[in-house]
Design an enzyme around this catalytic site. Sequence first.
Site, PDB file in Angstrom:
ATOM      1  N   TYR A 187       6.125  -1.004  -5.375  1.00  0.00           N
ATOM      2  CA  TYR A 187       5.659  -1.228  -4.002  1.00  0.00           C
ATOM      3  C   TYR A 187       4.159  -1.014  -3.966  1.00  0.00           C
ATOM      4  CZ  TYR A 187       4.941  -0.477   0.992  1.00  0.00           C
ATOM      5  OH  TYR A 187       4.476  -0.575   2.276  1.00  0.00           O
ATOM      6  N   GLU A 193       0.925  -6.105   2.407  1.00  0.00           N
ATOM      7  CA  GLU A 193       1.987  -5.406   1.675  1.00  0.00           C
ATOM      8  C   GLU A 193       2.654  -6.313   0.643  1.00  0.00           C
ATOM      9  OE1 GLU A 193       5.443  -2.663   3.452  1.00  0.00           O
ATOM     10  OE2 GLU A 193       5.999  -4.766   3.414  1.00  0.00           O
TER      11      GLU A 193
END
Length: 390
Positions: free
Chosen positions: A108, A196
């Site tokens: 992530y 993101e």
Amino acid sequence: MKFVEYEGREIFLKHNIPCGGCFAVVKSKEELKELNVKSFPCVIKAQVLAGGRGKAGGVKIAKNRQEMLEILEKMLGMEIATHQTAGKTIKVEEVMISEFVQPEREMYMAVTMDRKAGRPVLIACAEGGMSIEELAVKKPEAVIKVFADPQEGLMDFQARDLAYALSIKKELFCDFTLLAKNLCRLFIEEDASLAEINPLVITKDGRLLAIDSKVITDDNAYFRHKEWDKIPDRDSCDIEKEAKEIGINYIALDGDIGCMVNGAGLAMATLDTIKLAGGDAANFLDVGGGANVEQITRAFKIILKDPKVKAIMVNIFGGIMKCDNIASGLVEAAKNVNINVPLVVRLEGTRVREGKDILAESGIKIHQADSAWEAAKLAVELAAKNGREG
Ligand code: GDP
Ligand code: MN
């Protein structure tokens, strides 16, 4: 401005962030006949403004053309509900067909604004797949945070520290540090509030790839991003879009008291006052500084488009605008629009006496209040009677 995955992907590519291949974006079933995908298996992904699509049936893998077409037939037009859609559903109107990759590792990485630190923060985690919110609660030590300089972006040493912390193997070390720096650069240059990548994968054939994108930008920077004009506004409801077109600041809310206020600060205070009086506002509406007859008329029309509205509270402070001018505007507007719910008005400021007289003598049924608190209590009371007076 919120971007769907394939639009975010374009922004990633512009900033040299490697992404999985995109074969096509399909918007209607008619396009299926001529759809040409050369590589199978492929991944079919619903392009909606919500994460968690994987678990909600919005990410599918097709082994061949036949399977791809069947999935597309079902996915186009389908209503999707994920853990991020707050109990509602979103209609899938666009679908992306992308390269199938085989991840060896999922990570992530995101950049967002840390308000306390007053600078962008890069958030990374060696474990992908799991939601970052969940991870931050269950395993906070697994979440790495690096603060970036708001002008310079991420420094080389910071990127290297991060790569070590995530145990990036040496073959991909440079690719990784570059990607982290590019994501910070993107965040700054695109005026993003979030950029993101979840998941950022290392594939079995050794590539570092972003296979999802989430980009949100700050509308206040619109003046230097005319390219955003091309991106459809998928996030606003119809009334919000209409208000935007005529220059009224409107945000739909869940309550039943329509609000018309001049100034964003006063509008926020009005929402709080209504809440304190035991009610809930149906909207945030700031008519802005130049509250003329036209703006007020439009604002009434916008408020009344929401069927939840059972009373309207007007809270105007006459500063530069004088109360008598505003009152005349209100009366004119009320004549143009069929206001079929109780109307509570609180005026304060320059020439308030004259303004109140104009309202009182207008012959229009207006409940005048001397303070915001009185107005809010009255509006809540009238709305509770389901809009019926008496
Ligand atoms: P989200 O759930 O809305 O965030 O959608 P994602 O694009 O992140 O996809 C969800 C999950 O599907 C990812 O975490 C991956 O595990 C998986 N996925 C997406 N694309 C691929 C792919 O090309 N190959 C494989 N094997 N899995 C994928
Ligand atoms: Mn994702």
